[in-house]
Write a protein that holds these residues in place. Structure first.
Motif, PDB file in Angstrom:
ATOM      1  N   ARG A  93      68.616  15.261  22.919  1.00  0.00           N
ATOM      2  CA  ARG A  93      69.598  14.215  23.110  1.00  0.00           C
ATOM      3  C   ARG A  93      69.656  13.820  24.575  1.00  0.00           C
ATOM      4  N   ARG A  94      69.522  12.534  24.857  1.00  0.00           N
ATOM      5  CA  ARG A  94      69.606  12.045  26.217  1.00  0.00           C
ATOM      6  C   ARG A  94      71.066  11.898  26.612  1.00  0.00           C
ATOM      7  N   HIS A  95      71.440  12.441  27.735  1.00  0.00           N
ATOM      8  CA  HIS A  95      72.828  12.397  28.173  1.00  0.00           C
ATOM      9  C   HIS A  95      73.068  11.357  29.254  1.00  0.00           C
ATOM     10  N   GLY A  96      72.041  10.803  29.813  1.00  0.00           N
ATOM     11  CA  GLY A  96      72.241   9.837  30.876  1.00  0.00           C
ATOM     12  C   GLY A  96      72.799  10.438  32.150  1.00  0.00           C
ATOM     13  N   LEU A  97      72.559  11.735  32.367  1.00  0.00           N
ATOM     14  CA  LEU A  97      73.095  12.404  33.542  1.00  0.00           C
ATOM     15  C   LEU A  97      72.007  12.704  34.570  1.00  0.00           C
ATOM     16  N   ASP A  98      70.842  12.126  34.401  1.00  0.00           N
ATOM     17  CA  ASP A  98      69.706  12.468  35.243  1.00  0.00           C
ATOM     18  C   ASP A  98      69.481  11.469  36.368  1.00  0.00           C
ATOM     19  N   GLY A  99      70.494  10.721  36.735  1.00  0.00           N
ATOM     20  CA  GLY A  99      70.341   9.766  37.812  1.00  0.00           C
ATOM     21  C   GLY A  99      71.511   8.802  37.817  1.00  0.00           C
ATOM     22  N   PRO A 100      71.477   7.820  38.712  1.00  0.00           N
ATOM     23  CA  PRO A 100      72.571   6.846  38.751  1.00  0.00           C
ATOM     24  C   PRO A 100      72.601   6.031  37.467  1.00  0.00           C
ATOM     25  N   PRO A 101      73.790   5.577  37.052  1.00  0.00           N
ATOM     26  CA  PRO A 101      73.878   4.785  35.827  1.00  0.00           C
ATOM     27  C   PRO A 101      73.039   3.521  35.921  1.00  0.00           C
ATOM     28  N   ARG A 102      72.419   3.187  34.792  1.00  0.00           N
ATOM     29  CA  ARG A 102      71.626   1.961  34.691  1.00  0.00           C
ATOM     30  C   ARG A 102      72.358   0.967  33.798  1.00  0.00           C
ATOM     31  N   GLY A 120      64.128  -0.608  32.273  1.00  0.00           N
ATOM     32  CA  GLY A 120      65.177  -0.235  33.204  1.00  0.00           C
ATOM     33  C   GLY A 120      66.577  -0.275  32.638  1.00  0.00           C
ATOM     34  N   LEU A 121      66.713  -0.374  31.311  1.00  0.00           N
ATOM     35  CA  LEU A 121      68.024  -0.419  30.665  1.00  0.00           C
ATOM     36  C   LEU A 121      68.342   0.941  30.051  1.00  0.00           C
ATOM     37  N   ASP A 122      69.611   1.141  29.719  1.00  0.00           N
ATOM     38  CA  ASP A 122      70.007   2.460  29.235  1.00  0.00           C
ATOM     39  C   ASP A 122      70.996   2.401  28.070  1.00  0.00           C
ATOM     40  N   PRO A 123      70.737   1.591  27.041  1.00  0.00           N
ATOM     41  CA  PRO A 123      71.590   1.667  25.855  1.00  0.00           C
ATOM     42  C   PRO A 123      71.271   2.942  25.075  1.00  0.00           C
ATOM     43  N   ARG A 124      72.135   3.290  24.121  1.00  0.00           N
ATOM     44  CA  ARG A 124      71.900   4.475  23.299  1.00  0.00           C
ATOM     45  C   ARG A 124      71.759   4.077  21.842  1.00  0.00           C
ATOM     46  N   PRO A 125      70.909   4.766  21.090  1.00  0.00           N
ATOM     47  CA  PRO A 125      70.769   4.461  19.661  1.00  0.00           C
ATOM     48  C   PRO A 125      71.951   5.014  18.873  1.00  0.00           C
ATOM     49  N   VAL A 126      72.511   4.216  17.985  1.00  0.00           N
ATOM     50  CA  VAL A 126      73.629   4.690  17.168  1.00  0.00           C
ATOM     51  C   VAL A 126      73.202   5.880  16.327  1.00  0.00           C
ATOM     52  N   SER A 127      71.943   5.892  15.885  1.00  0.00           N
ATOM     53  CA  SER A 127      71.481   6.995  15.033  1.00  0.00           C
ATOM     54  C   SER A 127      71.580   8.345  15.732  1.00  0.00           C
ATOM     55  N   ASP A 159      77.777  -4.745  36.380  1.00  0.00           N
ATOM     56  CA  ASP A 159      78.492  -5.834  37.031  1.00  0.00           C
ATOM     57  C   ASP A 159      78.153  -7.175  36.385  1.00  0.00           C
ATOM     58  N   ALA A 160      79.143  -8.076  36.377  1.00  0.00           N
ATOM     59  CA  ALA A 160      78.945  -9.389  35.774  1.00  0.00           C
ATOM     60  C   ALA A 160      77.793 -10.146  36.427  1.00  0.00           C
ATOM     61  N   ALA A 161      77.543  -9.896  37.702  1.00  0.00           N
ATOM     62  CA  ALA A 161      76.489 -10.615  38.403  1.00  0.00           C
ATOM     63  C   ALA A 161      75.101 -10.305  37.851  1.00  0.00           C
ATOM     64  N   ILE A 162      74.910  -9.098  37.294  1.00  0.00           N
ATOM     65  CA  ILE A 162      73.586  -8.746  36.778  1.00  0.00           C
ATOM     66  C   ILE A 162      73.520  -8.812  35.259  1.00  0.00           C
ATOM     67  N   LEU A 163      74.647  -9.129  34.603  1.00  0.00           N
ATOM     68  CA  LEU A 163      74.632  -9.185  33.141  1.00  0.00           C
ATOM     69  C   LEU A 163      73.644 -10.215  32.591  1.00  0.00           C
ATOM     70  N   PRO A 164      73.573 -11.432  33.140  1.00  0.00           N
ATOM     71  CA  PRO A 164      72.602 -12.374  32.573  1.00  0.00           C
ATOM     72  C   PRO A 164      71.170 -11.847  32.589  1.00  0.00           C
ATOM     73  N   ALA A 165      70.742 -11.278  33.710  1.00  0.00           N
ATOM     74  CA  ALA A 165      69.377 -10.734  33.776  1.00  0.00           C
ATOM     75  C   ALA A 165      69.230  -9.535  32.855  1.00  0.00           C
ATOM     76  N   ALA A 166      70.264  -8.690  32.767  1.00  0.00           N
ATOM     77  CA  ALA A 166      70.183  -7.514  31.908  1.00  0.00           C
ATOM     78  C   ALA A 166      70.085  -7.915  30.442  1.00  0.00           C
ATOM     79  N   VAL A 167      70.851  -8.922  30.030  1.00  0.00           N
ATOM     80  CA  VAL A 167      70.783  -9.382  28.636  1.00  0.00           C
ATOM     81  C   VAL A 167      69.428 -10.027  28.359  1.00  0.00           C
ATOM     82  N   GLU A 168      68.873 -10.725  29.347  1.00  0.00           N
ATOM     83  CA  GLU A 168      67.545 -11.314  29.158  1.00  0.00           C
ATOM     84  C   GLU A 168      66.509 -10.216  28.928  1.00  0.00           C
TER      85      GLU A 168
END
Length: 512
Positions: free
Chosen positions: A128-137, A456-463, A486-495
């Motif tokens: 299980r990935r915990h996302g604790l291995d670096g700064p949040p993405r 470079g994204l870090d979503p988690r699978p619901v499964s 941050d809202a400033a990077i949301l457009p690029a992140a969603v793309e």
């Protein structure tokens, strides 16, 4: 390797640019520990070694003396030798010769011995990935906006707490936690969440995970049945396994936890863990009808309800429903809260509001099992809450997260159909720091996440939040955190998200 090579090794280790005494000490200590200097080996006289290494004699003497003090070397009038340590690695290399001459020193390569295996449960942790291995993405769930933390206000409270600190606050905290913090939490919860409690019912814990684990240990015997939402919080699953409980997954629908009559009949629970204000990870809200029904049924079968209110402070569409704990007098409910989502994860402070009859027992159990401390930080947090700085921070962040979530929903609705050919079906918008995006059956969420991580994204699978071997409704999707994005990077992140989902879907369709 002969004595000359040993000298070469020491010359390399004793850098002229660094602390030479420490370098010599470290090199000799390492050679003893890995068996390259076997027990009984006679070391050169301090004067001779100093001359060979171009060191002051005192440097060698101090290194030898430190190693003698720590037990690596023994010294008498005749010589300084390697102590007979039970290291195992070098036993046959010492040859039983307690007076080996330096010229006979051999430095074979260090060896490693096989370690005992980890317990079987470690496989679940490593998988299980915990996302604790670096700064949040971008899209890391469960992480607040750490850049908006009120550093100046917190530092003022922390400085004052340290200025007035007593020796007792540097020890383990008293059972239940700092009295002023317990009082501040009780007052805040009465106003913000409708929780009925006295300060004596509040038990401060070092993190929410420890709180769940201690509740499980205190309230249920090993082998008892515990219910978890499915999908649900993996940390609760781990805590219940630690307590030796038999975990049963209970389905979640649009009104929250949805136990059937068969669930109650076949596996009556001793513990029920749930996140009623904002189900994790699907984001549904437990209806009032089900809240009251759960309390009634729990009373009938002698069960405890663990109400984890992890991020209900961030409510956007309406005032949150009152906590389960406050709906009925003497309800069998323990209310759990944390400052990891509202302030910062590194604070490692959470709390449990327990019924008056068991609060003292819970406080002693926390002390016995977790040895909590952070007395100064607890006093600073009490001051932070009492002065209204916590409430002000929540109000600012509530507005910020609401705006951020609205932007994320709009971007998903625009870009997912256009780029990935997917509908933007999201849940969890009423509160919290994440949305859950449903995926179609032909796009497994774990495959999608593997592609998105490369971008470079870090979503988690619901499964990943589902119990092993189960595939509940809504169990295929992505948990998209926006607290740290941050809202400033949301457009690029969603793309990037949309493009990654398009790639993942295409790869799935090309599979034979």
């Amino acid at each position: 390797m002969d004595y000359a090579h040993l000298l070469d090794h020491l010359k390399t280790a004793v850098s002229p640019d660094g602390p030479r005494r420490q370098g010599l000490y470290a090199a000799l200590r390492g050679a003893v520990l890995d068996g390259r200097l076997p027990p009984g080996t006679k070391l050169p006289a301090s004067r001779a070694l100093a001359a060979e290494l171009a060191l002051a004699r005192n440097t060698v003497i101090h290194a030898y003396e430190q190693l003698v003090t720590e037990g690596y070397l023994v010294a008498d009038r005749r010589a300084t030798r390697v102590a007979p340590l039970p290291l195992g690695m070098a036993g046959d290399r010492a040859s039983g010769d307690a007076a080996a001459d330096p010229a006979d020193i051999r430095l074979p390569p260090p060896t490693t011995s096989a370690l005992p295996p980890l317990a079987h449960r470690a496989a679940r942790i490593n998988a299980r990935r915990h996302g604790l291995d670096g700064p949040p993405r971008p899209f890391s769930p469960g992480v607040p906006d750490l850049g908006r933390f009120p550093f100046a206000a917190w530092r003022a409270c922390l400085d004052a707490a340290w200025r007035d600190a007593t020796p007792a606050q540097l020890h383990y905290s008293p059972p239940g936690g700092d009295p002023l913090l317990r009082e501040a939490i009780a007052r805040h919860l009465a106003v913000s969440r409708g929780v009925r409690c006295t300060p004596q019912q509040v038990v401060v814990t070092p993190g929410i995970q420890g709180a769940i684990a201690v509740c499980a240990w205190l309230l249920a015997e090993a082998g008892a049945t515990a219910w978890l939402e499915n999908p649900g919080y993996p940390g609760a699953r781990s805590a219940f396994a630690w307590a030796g409980l038999d975990v049963r997954g209970i389905a979640v629908d649009g009104q929250g936890l949805a136990p059937t009559a068969a669930d109650w009949d076949e596996a009556p629970p001793r513990l029920i863990y749930l996140t009623p204000a904002h189900q994790y990870p699907l984001g549904t809200v437990l209806s009032l009808e089900r809240r009251l029904a759960l309390i009634a049924r729990a009373r009938q079968c002698g069960a405890w309800l663990l109400e984890d209110d992890y991020d209900a402070e961030f409510r956007y569409e309406s005032r949150p429903l009152p906590a389960l704990q406050g709906l009925d007098t003497d309800a069998p409910v323990l209310y759990l809260g944390t400052f990891s989502k509202t302030l910062l994860p590194g604070l490692r402070l959470a709390y449990v509001v327990a019924p008056e009859a068991i609060a003292a027992d819970l406080g002693r159990a926390v002390t016995d099992l977790l040895r909590p401390g952070q007395g100064v930080e607890q006093r600073a947090l009490a001051d932070f809450i009492a002065k209204g700085r916590f409430a002000a921070h929540l109000q600012r962040m509530r507005r910020l997260y609401a705006e951020r979530q609205a932007l994320l929903r709009r971007l998903l609705a625009e870009r997912l159909p256009a780029v990935a050919g997917l509908p933007a079906t999201v849940t969890g918008g009423a509160a919290g720091l994440h949305l859950t995006l449903a995926l179609p059956p032909d796009l497994p969420d774990r495959a999608a996440v593997a592609t998105l991580v490369q971008r470079g994204l870090d979503p988690r699978p619901v499964s990943a939040y589902c119990l092993a071997g189960t595939a509940p409704a809504g169990g295929n999707g992505l948990v998209l955190g926006y607290g740290n994005t941050d809202a400033a990077i949301l457009p690029a992140a969603v793309e990037q998200l949309a493009a990654g989902l398009a790639d993942a879907r295409g790869a799935q369709r090309r599979r034979p």
